[in-house]
Each structure stands twice: as structure tokens, then as C-alpha cells.
Write an enzyme that holds these catalytic residues in place. Structure first.
Site, PDB file in Angstrom:
ATOM      1  N   GLN A 257      60.286 -93.448 -23.360  1.00  0.00           N
ATOM      2  CA  GLN A 257      60.316 -92.401 -22.326  1.00  0.00           C
ATOM      3  C   GLN A 257      60.686 -92.962 -20.950  1.00  0.00           C
ATOM      4  O   GLN A 257      61.065 -92.206 -20.060  1.00  0.00           O
ATOM      5  CB  GLN A 257      58.943 -91.712 -22.226  1.00  0.00           C
TER       6      GLN A 257
ATOM      7  N   GLY B  47      63.746 -95.200 -31.846  1.00  0.00           N
ATOM      8  CA  GLY B  47      62.496 -95.679 -31.272  1.00  0.00           C
ATOM      9  C   GLY B  47      61.445 -95.929 -32.343  1.00  0.00           C
ATOM     10  O   GLY B  47      60.678 -96.890 -32.272  1.00  0.00           O
ATOM     11  N   THR B  48      61.407 -95.067 -33.325  1.00  0.00           N
ATOM     12  CA  THR B  48      60.396 -95.187 -34.377  1.00  0.00           C
ATOM     13  C   THR B  48      60.542 -96.510 -35.126  1.00  0.00           C
ATOM     14  O   THR B  48      59.550 -97.229 -35.332  1.00  0.00           O
ATOM     15  CB  THR B  48      60.511 -94.002 -35.364  1.00  0.00           C
TER      16      THR B  48
ATOM     17  N   SER C 113      65.165 -95.924 -27.109  1.00  0.00           N
ATOM     18  CA  SER C 113      65.815 -94.977 -28.018  1.00  0.00           C
ATOM     19  C   SER C 113      66.967 -94.284 -27.303  1.00  0.00           C
ATOM     20  O   SER C 113      66.901 -94.019 -26.102  1.00  0.00           O
ATOM     21  CB  SER C 113      64.798 -93.946 -28.486  1.00  0.00           C
TER      22      SER C 113
ATOM     23  N   THR D 182      74.258-101.439 -42.434  1.00  0.00           N
ATOM     24  CA  THR D 182      75.576-101.408 -41.787  1.00  0.00           C
ATOM     25  C   THR D 182      75.448-100.904 -40.353  1.00  0.00           C
ATOM     26  O   THR D 182      74.791 -99.898 -40.090  1.00  0.00           O
ATOM     27  CB  THR D 182      76.542-100.505 -42.589  1.00  0.00           C
TER      28      THR D 182
ATOM     29  N   ASN E 153      54.612 -89.948 -23.460  1.00  0.00           N
ATOM     30  CA  ASN E 153      55.523 -88.835 -23.724  1.00  0.00           C
ATOM     31  C   ASN E 153      54.873 -87.464 -23.565  1.00  0.00           C
ATOM     32  O   ASN E 153      55.562 -86.468 -23.439  1.00  0.00           O
ATOM     33  CB  ASN E 153      56.108 -88.956 -25.135  1.00  0.00           C
TER      34      ASN E 153
ATOM     35  N   CYS F  82      55.527 -84.046 -32.283  1.00  0.00           N
ATOM     36  CA  CYS F  82      55.209 -84.658 -33.559  1.00  0.00           C
ATOM     37  C   CYS F  82      53.933 -84.091 -34.158  1.00  0.00           C
ATOM     38  O   CYS F  82      53.776 -84.050 -35.363  1.00  0.00           O
ATOM     39  CB  CYS F  82      55.054 -86.150 -33.383  1.00  0.00           C
TER      40      CYS F  82
HETATM   41  C1  LIG Z   1      60.576 -90.103 -29.038  1.00  0.00           C
HETATM   42  C2  LIG Z   1      59.653 -91.258 -28.941  1.00  0.00           C
HETATM   43  C3  LIG Z   1      59.614 -92.254 -29.945  1.00  0.00           C
HETATM   44  C4  LIG Z   1      60.445 -92.150 -31.193  1.00  0.00           C
HETATM   45  O1  LIG Z   1      61.804 -92.396 -30.956  1.00  0.00           O
HETATM   46  P1  LIG Z   1      62.891 -91.864 -32.017  1.00  0.00           P
HETATM   47  O2  LIG Z   1      64.170 -92.459 -31.541  1.00  0.00           O
HETATM   48  O3  LIG Z   1      62.880 -90.368 -31.926  1.00  0.00           O
HETATM   49  O4  LIG Z   1      62.493 -92.360 -33.357  1.00  0.00           O
HETATM   50  C5  LIG Z   1      58.758 -93.313 -29.764  1.00  0.00           C
HETATM   51  N1  LIG Z   1      57.980 -93.422 -28.680  1.00  0.00           N
HETATM   52  C6  LIG Z   1      57.988 -92.500 -27.698  1.00  0.00           C
HETATM   53  C7  LIG Z   1      57.124 -92.690 -26.502  1.00  0.00           C
HETATM   54  C8  LIG Z   1      58.809 -91.388 -27.798  1.00  0.00           C
HETATM   55  O5  LIG Z   1      58.807 -90.465 -26.837  1.00  0.00           O
END
Ligand SMILES: *Cc1c(COP(=O)(O)O)cnc(C)c1O
Length: 396
Positions: A181, A73-74, A201, A239, A153, A328
Site C-alpha cells: 500500500q 504482493g501475496t 505489487s 516463465t 490497507n 479479503c
Molecule cells: C493488496 C495487498 C496485498 C496483496 O497483493 P496482491 O498483488 O493483490 O496479491 C498484500 N498486502 C497488502 C497490504 C495489500 O494491500
């Protein structure tokens, strides 16, 4: 007696579901080819990735070639925000973002500011909902992108993305939503939501960690941020993580298949928990919306006169895993940026705990947790000088 430990931290991560684990497993040792290779090993890998892409594309209602796999997600958040801002800088250097986004968005926005972009923040109300009228007053001809998460989140607020996207589009701006989320929990049909980009994610939906995806509507200009080989149609080097992609797609398929059933079940856990805490623990505030437009998994409370961390440690000792603020920002002494944006006084923002439930949790666990919370809060308050100063004879 309930079995401990009890996991109430599903917004931080979820266990991998068995279906995804089984489906991934041959891709580590047997079908291990590089999806970029031009021999049979490569072709097998490509086939698995194509199937995964088709499957996720169908769930979110986009074309397979509009879906790009990322490391999570990041990375998808970073790519959407940085990539769109940079690729469209000739049209304007103004971006609008909600103040309750994930750090992956907020920290990236700060970095863009250093590169000469201007960032404006939407207003949210005390439950975390974006103020649409305010948004209309800050959007400008040079606004290229509007960003707002589909569901928060920390406090679980489900945002009116359709309405926000309409305001963005009426202005000629693009719309991005972080659906990390929300995916697998709510309907995430990109056409229905009206978004141009959307991040997801794996590990928040019972899939593996280290895999995610970004939907980019065909025709949207986005600069690459991970430059390298020809992977992901030349847009994202690196990759291909074949086992993780296979597991992500399988987890998403299961989550989508069971979406309504899980929604109802997890809501019933949440509602029991919220109702009992509000009824049985004094001086407590539920953060975020009461029930409507709240993620089924989420219950976030501020307990007055005590620190979130001390409750977290007491619950940990009793075998219950929760989070204080967002995972976080924990470890820092700053109060949560989300609760501050909701207008909570600093004292209350410090005393917050997030419980996030999952499909494997039970009503017995909920009842046990309420009893433990009650006792922990009572004990901590008995030691709290703040609480004593309040002079409540029931506890001092
Ligand atoms: C967990 C989260 C992310 C980050 O996702 P990762 O796969 O852990 O990098 C981004 N946005 C929200 C709203 C999240 O809850």
C-alpha cells in the site's frame, strides 16, 4: 451533476495508467519471447526485464540483483515469511508479526505454526500503531524475523518501520515490511527504512494485476517457495511475465515521479471527506489516525447501529464503489481482524466502510459522496431496531 460510477476503492485495486498500458502493449504480440530463450527473441525479453528491474531498484534504493519478480504482493509476502522462517530454522523458530497484516501474511503465519514455528503478535494501539515497548518485551534470542507492514490497507496507519527494524536488528533478527500500500505513495527507500526484505505489487499503483516484487537484501537466507526453472537467479521458478514486469516498472516510475504532487492532492480529497463526514453524520467513528501518519488515500469509518454491508449496497445503488472491512474478509460475517486488533467493539467493527481515493477523483465526487452517505445512513438508521432502541427522536 457528477458523473457516476465513482470509484473509491483504490486500496483494492487501481486502473492501469495509460503510460504503463502503452509500454506493455508490444510485449504481448511482437516482443513475446521467453526471457529464458537463448536466441534474439529471448534477448529482447531479457533486455526489457533488466531495464524494469534497474528502474525499480533505483526507486527503492537497492541493487538490481536484490529484486525478485513475483506473481504479486501475496506471493512476495508468502515468500518472505515462509522463506526466511524455513531457511533460518536452525537459528530459531520464532517469528513476530503485527496483528493487522494482510491475509497473505496472517494466514501464512498460521500455516507456519502447524509446521512447528512459534508466532508472537505485536500489540497495536487504538489507531493501529505498533507498541514498540511491547515489541521489546516479546522479542527473543530465537526470533529470526520481525514482520510489519509499512502502511495498513484497511485503516491507513503508517507504521514506524525504522524504529521496528532497529529493535529487530539490535536483537539479531531480520526485518520484513509489506509495502504494497505504501509503494509509490511514500518514500520506500530500503536503506532508509532499514529493512532486509520488502514486498510490492503492481496493481495497487496503477500497474497491471498479477505482478509484484520482493526485495531481498544480499546475504539474507531465504528458501524458495516456487521451485522450478532457473528464473530469477534460480530463486523463483516460472516463465517470466515480461509485459506485466514492463508495466509494473512503468507504473512505479510514474508514481514515483508524481509522488509528492499526488500525495498532496489525494490528502486534500481525504481531508475534505473526513472533515465533512465527522461534522455532518452523527454517531460515526473514524478508524485509524486522524491525519498524521495516515495514507493519503484512506478514510475508514464505523457507522453505529448499521451494518457496513448495507451502507455498501446503498452506495453501490447510488453509483459509488467502496469496500466494507477489507475486500479479503468481505463475504464473511466475521468483523475485520484489523478493527478488532484496534480494540473496536464488535458492533462498531461490523458497521465499517473503507473509502480509498485516487489521483483521478475530484472534490465534486467527494461532496456528492458525503451527501449520499448522509442520506443512506439516515435511511438505514430509520429502519434499524438498534437505533430505535437508542431512542434518538431526531430519527425515529
Ligand atoms: C493488496 C495487498 C496485498 C496483496 O497483493 P496482491 O498483488 O493483490 O496479491 C498484500 N498486502 C497488502 C497490504 C495489500 O494491500
Amino acid at each position: 451533476m457528477v458523473k457516476t460510477p465513482i470509484y473509491f476503492d483504490h486500496a483494492a485495486t487501481t486502473p492501469l495508467c495509460k503510460e504503463a498500458f502503452d509500454k506493455m502493449s508490444p510485449y504481448f504480440t511482437q516482443i513475446f519471447g521467453n526471457a529464458n530463450s537463448q536466441h534474439m527473441f529471448g534477448r529482447e525479453a531479457v533486455k526489457a526485464v533488466d531495464e524494469a528491474r534497474d528502474s525499480i531498484a533505483k526507486i527503492i534504493n537497492c541493487k538490481p540483483n536484490e529484486l525478485y519478480f513475483t506473481s504479486g504482493g501475496t506471493e512476495a509476502d508468502n515468500w518472505a515469511l515462509r522463506g526466511v522462517a524455513r531457511a533460518n530454522a536452525n537459528k530459531g523458530k520464532h517469528v513476530i508479526i503485527s496483528p493487522i497484516e494482510h491475509a497473505a501474511m496472517l494466514v501464512t503465519a498460521k500455516a507456519l505454526e502447524k509446521d512447528g514455528f512459534e508466532i508472537s503478535y505485536m500489540k497495536v494501539d487504538e489507531e493501529g500503531f505498533v507498541d514498540l515497548e511491547h515489541l521489546k518485551t516479546i522479542i527473543r534470542p530465537d526470533t529470526t524475523l520481525v514482520c510489519c507492514m509499512l502502511a495498513n490497507n484497511e485503516v491507513g496507519t503508517i507504521e514506524p518501520i525504522k524504529e521496528i527494524a532497529k529493535i529487530a536488528h539490535d536483537n539479531g533478527s531480520l526485518m520484513f515490511t509489506d509495502a504494497v500500500q505504501a509503494a509509490g505513495v511514500l518514500k520506500t527507500d530500503v536503506k532508509e527504512l532499514g529493512v532486509d526484505l520488502m514486498s510490492m505489487s503492481g496493481h495497487k499503483i496503477y500497474g497491471p494485476k498479477g505482478i509484484g516484487a520482493l526485495y531481498i537484501r544480499n546475504g539474507v537466507k531465504v528458501e524458495s517457495i516456487l521451485t522450478g526453472g532457473h528464473q530469477e537467479r534460480m530463486k523463483r521458478g516460472g516463465t517470466t511475465n515480461v509485459p506485466a514486469i514492463v508495466g509494473f516498472a512503468e507504473a512505479f516510475r510514474i508514481a514515483d515521479r508524481d509522488r509528492e504532487k499526488n500525495f498532496e492532492y489525494v490528502c486534500s480529497l481525504r481531508d475534505k471527506f473526513i472533515d465533512r463526514i465527522l461534522a455532518e453524520v452523527p454517531f460515526v467513528k473514524l478508524n485509524g489516525p486522524r491525519k498524521e501518519n495516515r495514507l493519503p488515500a484512506n478514510a475508514d469509518f464505523s457507522f453505529r447501529f448499521i451494518e457496513g454491508e448495507s451502507i455498501l449496497f446503498s452506495l453501490d445503488l447510488a453509483g459509488i464503489a467502496v469496500s466494507s472491512g477489507s475486500a479479503c474478509s468481505s463475504g464473511s460475517l466475521e468483523p475485520s481482524h484489523v478493527l478488532m486488533a484496534l480494540g473496536l467493539p464488535e458492533g462498531l467493527a461490523h458497521g465499517s466502510i473503507r473509502f480509498s481515493f485516487g489521483k483521478h477523483n475530484t472534490l465534486e465526487e467527494i461532496d456528492y459522496a458525503v451527501d449520499v452517505v448522509k442520506e443512506a445512513v439516515e435511511k438505514l438508521r430509520a429502519m434499524s431496531p438498534l437505533f430505535k432502541a437508542q431512542g434518538d427522536i431526531k430519527y425515529v
